[in-house]
Scaffold this motif. Structure first.
Motif, PDB file in Angstrom:
ATOM      1  N   ALA A 128       0.804  -1.217   0.000  1.00 49.14           N
ATOM      2  CA  ALA A 128       0.000   0.000   0.000  1.00 49.14           C
ATOM      3  C   ALA A 128       0.840   1.272   0.000  1.00 49.14           C
ATOM      4  N   ALA A 129       2.101   1.170   0.370  1.00 53.74           N
ATOM      5  CA  ALA A 129       2.925   2.362   0.608  1.00 53.74           C
ATOM      6  C   ALA A 129       3.003   3.310  -0.583  1.00 53.74           C
ATOM      7  N   ASP A 130       3.098   2.794  -1.777  1.00 52.68           N
ATOM      8  CA  ASP A 130       3.295   3.650  -2.946  1.00 52.68           C
ATOM      9  C   ASP A 130       2.009   4.244  -3.506  1.00 52.68           C
ATOM     10  N   THR A 131       0.886   3.599  -3.296  1.00 51.21           N
ATOM     11  CA  THR A 131      -0.313   4.026  -4.013  1.00 51.21           C
ATOM     12  C   THR A 131      -1.528   4.349  -3.139  1.00 51.21           C
ATOM     13  N   GLU A 139      -4.167   4.450   8.639  1.00 48.41           N
ATOM     14  CA  GLU A 139      -5.072   3.517   9.316  1.00 48.41           C
ATOM     15  C   GLU A 139      -4.515   2.099   9.274  1.00 48.41           C
ATOM     16  N   LEU A 140      -4.016   1.716   8.126  1.00 45.97           N
ATOM     17  CA  LEU A 140      -3.417   0.386   7.974  1.00 45.97           C
ATOM     18  C   LEU A 140      -2.190   0.239   8.868  1.00 45.97           C
ATOM     19  N   ALA A 141      -1.362   1.263   8.935  1.00 48.06           N
ATOM     20  CA  ALA A 141      -0.153   1.209   9.767  1.00 48.06           C
ATOM     21  C   ALA A 141      -0.505   1.060  11.245  1.00 48.06           C
ATOM     22  N   ASP A 142      -1.596   1.698  11.646  1.00 49.79           N
ATOM     23  CA  ASP A 142      -2.003   1.654  13.056  1.00 49.79           C
ATOM     24  C   ASP A 142      -2.790   0.401  13.429  1.00 49.79           C
ATOM     25  N   ASP A 143      -3.183  -0.395  12.445  1.00 49.05           N
ATOM     26  CA  ASP A 143      -4.007  -1.582  12.702  1.00 49.05           C
ATOM     27  C   ASP A 143      -3.126  -2.751  13.154  1.00 49.05           C
TER      28      ASP A 143
END
Length: 168
Positions: A128-131, A139-143
């Motif tokens: 997900a990092a690039d796009t 949100e994804l990083a904190d999940d």
């Protein structure tokens, strides 16, 4: 790898082999806070799920009890599936390490589960990092709830409840 060899070298199978030897009370202590999806191997996860179910019914997780439970609840449909489950249980029970190693193996299995969860999370972030939109990425990083839960359960299992000393 054949099933007998796997039973000798796979920590998940070894843990289940220990569990198959234990009566209800000690088995419940070993499985405290464990979930079937903590195991990577689908057959091992299925057997752990069976063990959790029979322990909830106040039964020992002996091979014959797990087999009977699987058959009577439809979790081993068909002759081929029943034979495969019976062979898996037999090999795992026969090649099990001493039941006294169950707590150590539980910690090893939970550590591996934590590492798998961490790797899966890192892969999602990397993809997900690039796009991904930044809000979604944040949100994804904190999940990390599942990862944090596995870490807590792994550390609890890794902490020895009694200290043993080797005689000099």
């Amino acid at each position: 790898m054949d099933t007998a060899t796997a039973a000798l070298i796979d920590p998940e199978r070894q843990l289940l082999g220990c569990l198959l030897q234990l009566p209800t009370g000690p088995a419940r202590r070993v499985l405290a806070e464990m979930h079937a999806n903590d195991l990577a191997d689908p057959e091992a996860a299925h057997v752990l799920g069976l063990a959790i179910e029979v322990l909830a019914r106040d039964q020992d997780p002996a091979p014959v009890v797990l087999y009977t439970h699987a058959v009577t609840t439809g979790q081993a449909p068909g002759r081929t599936r029943r034979e495969a489950l019976a062979q898996w249980l037999f090999d795992t029970y026969r090649d099990a390490p001493p039941a006294a190693l169950a707590e150590h193996l539980k910690a090893a299995v939970l550590e591996a589960a934590w590492r798998r969860a961490l790797t899966a999370h890192a892969d999602r972030l990397r993809q997900a990092a690039d796009t991904a939109p930044t809000d979604l990425l944040r949100e994804l990083a904190d999940d990390t709830g599942a990862i944090d839960d596995l870490w807590r359960r792994y550390r609890a299992a890794a902490e020895p409840t009694t200290r043993l000393e080797v005689a000099a």
